[in-house]
Scaffold this motif. Structure first.
Motif, PDB file in Angstrom:
ATOM      1  N   TYR A 408       0.849  -1.187   0.000  1.00 53.41           N
ATOM      2  CA  TYR A 408       0.000   0.000   0.000  1.00 53.41           C
ATOM      3  C   TYR A 408       0.884   1.236   0.000  1.00 53.41           C
ATOM      4  O   TYR A 408       1.849   1.326   0.756  1.00 53.41           O
ATOM      5  CB  TYR A 408      -0.915   0.018   1.235  1.00 53.41           C
ATOM      6  CG  TYR A 408      -2.078  -0.933   1.130  1.00 53.41           C
ATOM      7  CD1 TYR A 408      -3.355  -0.474   0.815  1.00 53.41           C
ATOM      8  CD2 TYR A 408      -1.900  -2.300   1.313  1.00 53.41           C
ATOM      9  CE1 TYR A 408      -4.414  -1.351   0.703  1.00 53.41           C
ATOM     10  CE2 TYR A 408      -2.961  -3.182   1.207  1.00 53.41           C
ATOM     11  CZ  TYR A 408      -4.221  -2.700   0.900  1.00 53.41           C
ATOM     12  OH  TYR A 408      -5.284  -3.565   0.787  1.00 53.41           O
ATOM     13  N   ARG A 409       0.559   2.174  -0.877  1.00 52.56           N
ATOM     14  CA  ARG A 409       1.311   3.415  -0.956  1.00 52.56           C
ATOM     15  C   ARG A 409       0.325   4.585  -0.980  1.00 52.56           C
ATOM     16  O   ARG A 409      -0.777   4.479  -1.520  1.00 52.56           O
ATOM     17  CB  ARG A 409       2.187   3.469  -2.213  1.00 52.56           C
ATOM     18  CG  ARG A 409       3.274   2.390  -2.265  1.00 52.56           C
ATOM     19  CD  ARG A 409       4.338   2.624  -1.219  1.00 52.56           C
ATOM     20  NE  ARG A 409       5.420   1.671  -1.311  1.00 52.56           N
ATOM     21  CZ  ARG A 409       5.514   0.563  -0.588  1.00 52.56           C
ATOM     22  NH1 ARG A 409       4.552   0.259   0.274  1.00 52.56           N
ATOM     23  NH2 ARG A 409       6.539  -0.250  -0.722  1.00 52.56           N
ATOM     24  N   THR A 410       0.734   5.693  -0.390  1.00 50.16           N
ATOM     25  CA  THR A 410      -0.087   6.897  -0.403  1.00 50.16           C
ATOM     26  C   THR A 410       0.356   7.778  -1.561  1.00 50.16           C
ATOM     27  O   THR A 410       1.538   8.130  -1.677  1.00 50.16           O
ATOM     28  CB  THR A 410       0.045   7.667   0.916  1.00 50.16           C
ATOM     29  OG1 THR A 410      -0.395   6.833   1.995  1.00 50.16           O
ATOM     30  CG2 THR A 410      -0.798   8.941   0.887  1.00 50.16           C
ATOM     31  N   LEU A 411      -0.580   8.109  -2.437  1.00 45.33           N
ATOM     32  CA  LEU A 411      -0.284   8.891  -3.634  1.00 45.33           C
ATOM     33  C   LEU A 411      -0.956  10.247  -3.537  1.00 45.33           C
ATOM     34  O   LEU A 411      -2.098  10.367  -3.097  1.00 45.33           O
ATOM     35  CB  LEU A 411      -0.784   8.161  -4.879  1.00 45.33           C
ATOM     36  CG  LEU A 411      -0.231   6.741  -5.097  1.00 45.33           C
ATOM     37  CD1 LEU A 411      -0.974   6.065  -6.239  1.00 45.33           C
ATOM     38  CD2 LEU A 411       1.255   6.794  -5.401  1.00 45.33           C
ATOM     39  N   ASP A 730      10.944   5.711   3.129  1.00 48.20           N
ATOM     40  CA  ASP A 730       9.940   6.776   3.173  1.00 48.20           C
ATOM     41  C   ASP A 730       8.533   6.273   2.909  1.00 48.20           C
ATOM     42  O   ASP A 730       7.560   7.001   3.125  1.00 48.20           O
ATOM     43  CB  ASP A 730      10.283   7.860   2.137  1.00 48.20           C
ATOM     44  CG  ASP A 730      11.522   8.650   2.522  1.00 48.20           C
ATOM     45  OD1 ASP A 730      11.676   8.926   3.719  1.00 48.20           O
ATOM     46  OD2 ASP A 730      12.336   8.969   1.636  1.00 48.20           O
ATOM     47  N   ASN A 731       8.409   5.042   2.426  1.00 44.80           N
ATOM     48  CA  ASN A 731       7.085   4.521   2.077  1.00 44.80           C
ATOM     49  C   ASN A 731       6.354   3.914   3.262  1.00 44.80           C
ATOM     50  O   ASN A 731       5.187   3.549   3.150  1.00 44.80           O
ATOM     51  CB  ASN A 731       7.221   3.464   0.973  1.00 44.80           C
ATOM     52  CG  ASN A 731       7.668   4.068  -0.342  1.00 44.80           C
ATOM     53  OD1 ASN A 731       7.172   5.107  -0.739  1.00 44.80           O
ATOM     54  ND2 ASN A 731       8.623   3.433  -1.004  1.00 44.80           N
ATOM     55  N   VAL A 732       7.038   3.787   4.405  1.00 47.97           N
ATOM     56  CA  VAL A 732       6.396   3.199   5.580  1.00 47.97           C
ATOM     57  C   VAL A 732       5.733   4.300   6.402  1.00 47.97           C
ATOM     58  O   VAL A 732       6.397   5.201   6.909  1.00 47.97           O
ATOM     59  CB  VAL A 732       7.421   2.432   6.443  1.00 47.97           C
ATOM     60  CG1 VAL A 732       6.769   1.964   7.741  1.00 47.97           C
ATOM     61  CG2 VAL A 732       7.973   1.248   5.672  1.00 47.97           C
ATOM     62  N   VAL A 733       4.430   4.226   6.498  1.00 45.30           N
ATOM     63  CA  VAL A 733       3.646   5.184   7.285  1.00 45.30           C
ATOM     64  C   VAL A 733       2.760   4.386   8.235  1.00 45.30           C
ATOM     65  O   VAL A 733       2.103   3.430   7.824  1.00 45.30           O
ATOM     66  CB  VAL A 733       2.780   6.085   6.376  1.00 45.30           C
ATOM     67  CG1 VAL A 733       1.948   7.039   7.217  1.00 45.30           C
ATOM     68  CG2 VAL A 733       3.648   6.860   5.401  1.00 45.30           C
ATOM     69  N   PHE A 734       2.746   4.759   9.492  1.00 41.98           N
ATOM     70  CA  PHE A 734       1.931   4.056  10.489  1.00 41.98           C
ATOM     71  C   PHE A 734       0.575   4.739  10.614  1.00 41.98           C
ATOM     72  O   PHE A 734       0.487   5.905  11.002  1.00 41.98           O
ATOM     73  CB  PHE A 734       2.643   4.045  11.841  1.00 41.98           C
ATOM     74  CG  PHE A 734       3.917   3.261  11.848  1.00 41.98           C
ATOM     75  CD1 PHE A 734       3.897   1.895  12.057  1.00 41.98           C
ATOM     76  CD2 PHE A 734       5.128   3.880  11.624  1.00 41.98           C
ATOM     77  CE1 PHE A 734       5.071   1.155  12.045  1.00 41.98           C
ATOM     78  CE2 PHE A 734       6.314   3.164  11.612  1.00 41.98           C
ATOM     79  CZ  PHE A 734       6.278   1.796  11.819  1.00 41.98           C
TER      80      PHE A 734
END
Length: 860
Positions: A408-411, A730-734
């Motif tokens: 999952y990535r935030t775009l 940088d792609n890891v967001v909690f």
């Protein structure tokens, strides 16, 4: 194993219109034909055709067929059976990409529905609970409250009032407006064993006010089968004839309130009793689900069938008007995607999720409930590629790496982005993958940019993936002409600080050292073969081995403790707000009692009526102060006052008692959470001190009776060999919705990535080198050696005597007119680079190189 055709004839080229159906015939008399077959980027070729050709039969010049039809956007089809074309890979004809079977049943008495019990080979994040409105904390519940035509009515001051078939003390209503979306799930368990505890009713509003009331359930509901009762949110209002009113079926979000009736509630001995439980009355779950895993077919072959090309540019060159030559430039067919645009609002998405799984999932509708064979639609998060393919109906997914799908990535907002550039730059970089286009079968194949490095894997037709090693070997004895090698970085990082995008949670929660630092001294371990502490019968190298082995043994227990620490930290944070809310509720009731007493009796003017004793009491003597009373001390009303007059009324006494009970229960929960948190925190601190590499911490720990694995003297000596560096994903967001287990699992994935990068690359010396080679396709003895070498696979390369590298083949440059004009472009030491470095270096090589050199070109 594929076989090679070593015939050096040029392939046939056929000209087509853009529809791929209308053939205009062969393109003939081609010369100066070169091609660059590229991995992870559009392939390129150029050639020239003369306008006039000499016909030896008529001894005259004639027009070259199709010369005037060679125009931009026209298509070229190559019927290529030559050795060069075989380098572009194999085709994959998969009969069925997904194989899912229904199985399992729903667990009894769970408020949420776990769809994973209904299917196999597919894992979806269980329902996300949005609100637990069964607890009184954070929601304004009123005992004696009811909702009539959307209007909240408070009868808490008169619980004996009889309204609509029930006494007020049998009602309970949530006065708060709860935000929901259409399709969210409302679930409640109305039974305790075989005993009905309560019934409930839902009231719908367009806005958070009573004036926007839409409808209420007709009756109070409960499930007669004694299972949790589940219904989905729907704002649709229908008239008596079943017609939809005011387009209410289009309302996607709004608010609800919930009212309960406890038929078993009673009143006796001056006390009201209710059987409504004090937790888990009603929970609301999100309409959306996240996919976390699914099985793809085991055939991991992917095709790179570059048989279709599109002309991108033509240039006519005249030689004094006597003859003209047309220079044609073309790119592989997938470049046509650059003509398509794609838009997307800010979203967090997986790369790809199947749009259909048996009867359970169809497009963006997921069935979430199976009670009595009833199913309701629930939205899932469709993959980014699913949405892009909506714009590309001619293309479909071929092979796709399962590991990539569920990332999952935030775009950010995407506004009319070039589809081809968006795929190969933005998506490839964010999701760490490569796109391989098969223009023959119109499939998009996605392979993982994360290369496994635990062991050397050789090509196998049944198990082919990026980073697979072919059996190809290039040495000084068979092809290499010369090499140039020099170091590019003399810093071998021994202490790697690991970061995520915002470092909300650190590696110290799973790393027994108690911090976010990973250590690797392998590159200098031979320098540590001496004794650093004369009191220890070991060398510094041996001490580090013991230290590392102990860390590995402690990791699981430490991470489990870290999960508990997060759990109780979250509990502590939740409870502190609930304690504050409960205290406010108590003080509000206390203020009401005090105000009412003073208004009625004055501060010390009129004594409060007394039932038996002759002692007179005044209002100022019985006022409720700010210290919350213990409920057990309130069970016997003091001074034998008539009708609970010291609390002004029995109703206010009941409210204060309930508020006090709530406060102390909440306060006890908070105190327990704090105690648990401190216990696990201290346990982790003790473990971390044993493994510390901080000299001062080690000295103090040993003074405190905690024996460190490395002695202070060894730690002090080790400081001479520590070189620090930073690694960030940088792609890891909690997310705020992450559970403690989700957080620990994510941190463990980050540690695996960082450790792989550190062990395989960052702790080692880096090199840069260039190599020239003979055209290996023209050497008959190389036939078997290169039989399985294709774009995207690795080979073994001897850069100097005894020094082997294992780069990935990124591009092959060929000249159909000159076999000596030949080069292969690799990425240096690709299989040994770290995940982020590995991918970024290779990705930059692909996206930034427009002209391929005629030698091996290695860039670190």
């Amino acid at each position: 194993m594929q076989t090679r055709n070593y015939a050096q004839e040029t392939p046939d080229m056929v000209l087509y219109r853009q529809n791929k159906k209308t053939s205009l015939g062969y393109v003939k008399n081609i010369h100066n034909w070169t091609a660059d077959y590229n991995f992870g980027a559009a392939s390129e070729m150029s050639f020239e055709v003369p306008k006039k050709v000499y016909d030896t039969r008529t001894n005259s010049w004639m027009d070259n067929p199709n010369y005037d039809n060679l125009k931009p956007d026209m298509l070229l089809y190559l019927n290529d059976s030559t050795e060069y074309f075989k380098f572009t890979g194999e085709s994959c004809y998969s009969g069925n990409l997904y194989d899912f079977k229904g199985a399992g049943t729903r667990k009894e008495y769970d408020l949420s529905f776990d769809v994973n019990t209904a299917i196999s080979n597919f894992s979806i994040k269980n329902e996300t609970m949005l609100f637990d409105i069964g607890t009184t904390y954070g929601y304004e519940w009123v005992w004696g409250g009811m909702i009539d035509d959307g209007v909240f009515k408070d009868y808490s001051e008169n619980l004996d009032l009889y309204q609509q078939g029930w006494y007020a003390y049998q009602y309970l209503a949530c006065k708060s407006f709860i935000p929901v979306h259409k399709g969210d799930v409302i679930a409640t368990d109305c039974f305790s064993g075989d005993t009905l505890q309560y019934s409930f009713k839902i009231h719908y509003y367009k806005e958070a006010n009573a004036d926007s009331w839409l409808k209420s359930d007709d009756n109070y509901y409960y499930d007669t089968s004694k299972k949790p009762y589940r219904r989905y949110v729907d704002f649709t209002v229908k008239d008596d004839n079943g017609n939809i009113e005011d387009n209410t079926d289009t309302i996607d979000e709004g608010y609800i309130r919930i009212s309960l009736v406890c038929s078993r509630a009673t009143y006796s001995n001056h006390t009201y009793y209710t059987y409504i439980p004090n937790s888990s009355w009603v929970q609301i779950f999100s309409r959306e689900r996240l996919c976390t895993h699914f099985e793809t077919n085991k055939n991991k072959n992917y095709g790179i069938r570059n048989v279709w090309w599109v002309i991108t540019n033509t240039e006519e060159i005249n030689d004094n008007g006597s003859n003209a030559v047309l220079k044609v430039t073309a790119q592989s067919y997938e470049i046509t995607l650059s003509k398509r645009a794609f838009s997307l609002s800010n979203s967090t998405l997986p790369l790809f999720v199947p749009d259909r799984i048996n009867d359970l999932v169809t497009s963006n509708d997921w069935y979430y409930d199976c009670y009595s064979n009833t199913r309701h639609k629930q939205r899932s998060v469709r993959g980014l590629l699913n949405q892009i393919l909506d714009y590309l109906p001619q293309w479909k997914i071929g092979y796709i790496a399962q590991a990539v799908c569920v990332r999952y990535r935030t775009l950010d907002d995407v506004d009319n982005a070039n589809v081809y550039t968006f795929l190969n730059n933005d998506i490839a970089s964010s999701y760490q993958c490569y796109f391989i286009f098969d223009s023959e079968n119109m499939t998009i194949n996605i392979i993982d940019g994360n290369i496994e490095t635990e062991e050397r894997r050789y090509y196998d037709t049944g198990k082919k993936y990026l980073g697979t090693h072919s059996k190809t070997i290039l040495t000084w004895q068979n092809a290499i002409k010369n090499t140039k090698i020099h170091t590019t970085d003399d810093r071998c990082i021994t202490a790697l600080r690991v970061h995520t995008s915002n470092d909300q949670y650190g590696l110290g929660l799973i790393n027994p050292t108690g911090n976010n630092i990973l250590y690797n001294f392998s590159s200098i371990e031979n320098q540590l073969d001496y004794v650093a502490d004369n009191t220890k019968n070991r060398t510094l190298k041996e001490a580090l081995t013991i230290w590392q082995t102990s860390i590995e043994k402690q990791s699981v227990e430490y991470a489990n403790t870290g999960e508990l620490l997060i759990k109780y930290n979250k509990k502590k944070a939740e409870q502190v707000s609930k304690v504050s809310k409960a205290l406010t509720t108590y003080l509000t009731v206390a203020d009401t009692i005090n105000t009412q007493l003073i208004d009625k009796y004055g501060f010390s003017d009129t004594p409060i009526p007394n039932a038996s004793s002759g002692e007179l009491r005044y209002a100022y003597q019985v006022l409720v102060n700010d210290h919350v009373r213990i409920p057990s001390g309130m069970e016997v009303v003091p001074y034998d006052y008539k009708n609970y007059e010291c609390y002004y009324s029995k109703s206010l006494y009941t409210k204060l008692y309930s508020a006090a009970e709530t406060y102390w229960n909440t306060k006890n929960d908070y105190d327990n959470a704090v105690a648990k948190y401190n216990t696990y925190y201290n346990k982790m601190q003790t473990i971390a001190k044993k493994f510390t590499l901080n000299y001062k911490t080690a000295v103090q720990a040993n003074k405190d009776g905690i024996a460190t694995i490395l002695s202070p003297a060894e730690i002090l000596e080790l400081q001479n060999y520590i070189t620090e560096g930073d690694w960030t994903n940088d792609n890891v967001v909690f997310s705020d919705t992450y559970s403690a287990n989700d957080i620990i699992t994510t941190l463990q994935e980050v540690r695996v990535q960082a450790k792989s990068d550190h062990d395989n690359y960052l702790s080692k010396q880096c090199y840069e080198f260039e190599i020239e080679s003979a055209n290996i396709l023209t050497i008959p003895e190389m036939k078997d050696n290169i039989a399985d070498l294709t774009l995207g696979t690795a080979l073994s390369l001897e850069v100097k005597d005894g020094d082997w590298q294992y780069p990935i083949l990124l591009s092959i440059h060929i000249n159909y007119d000159d076999v000596s004009d030949f080069s292969l472009t690799f990425n240096t030491n690709y299989s040994a680079k770290p995940l982020k470095k590995r991918f970024i270096d290779c990705f930059n090589t692909i996206s930034q190189t427009s002209v391929r050199n005629t030698t091996f070109n290695f860039t670190e």
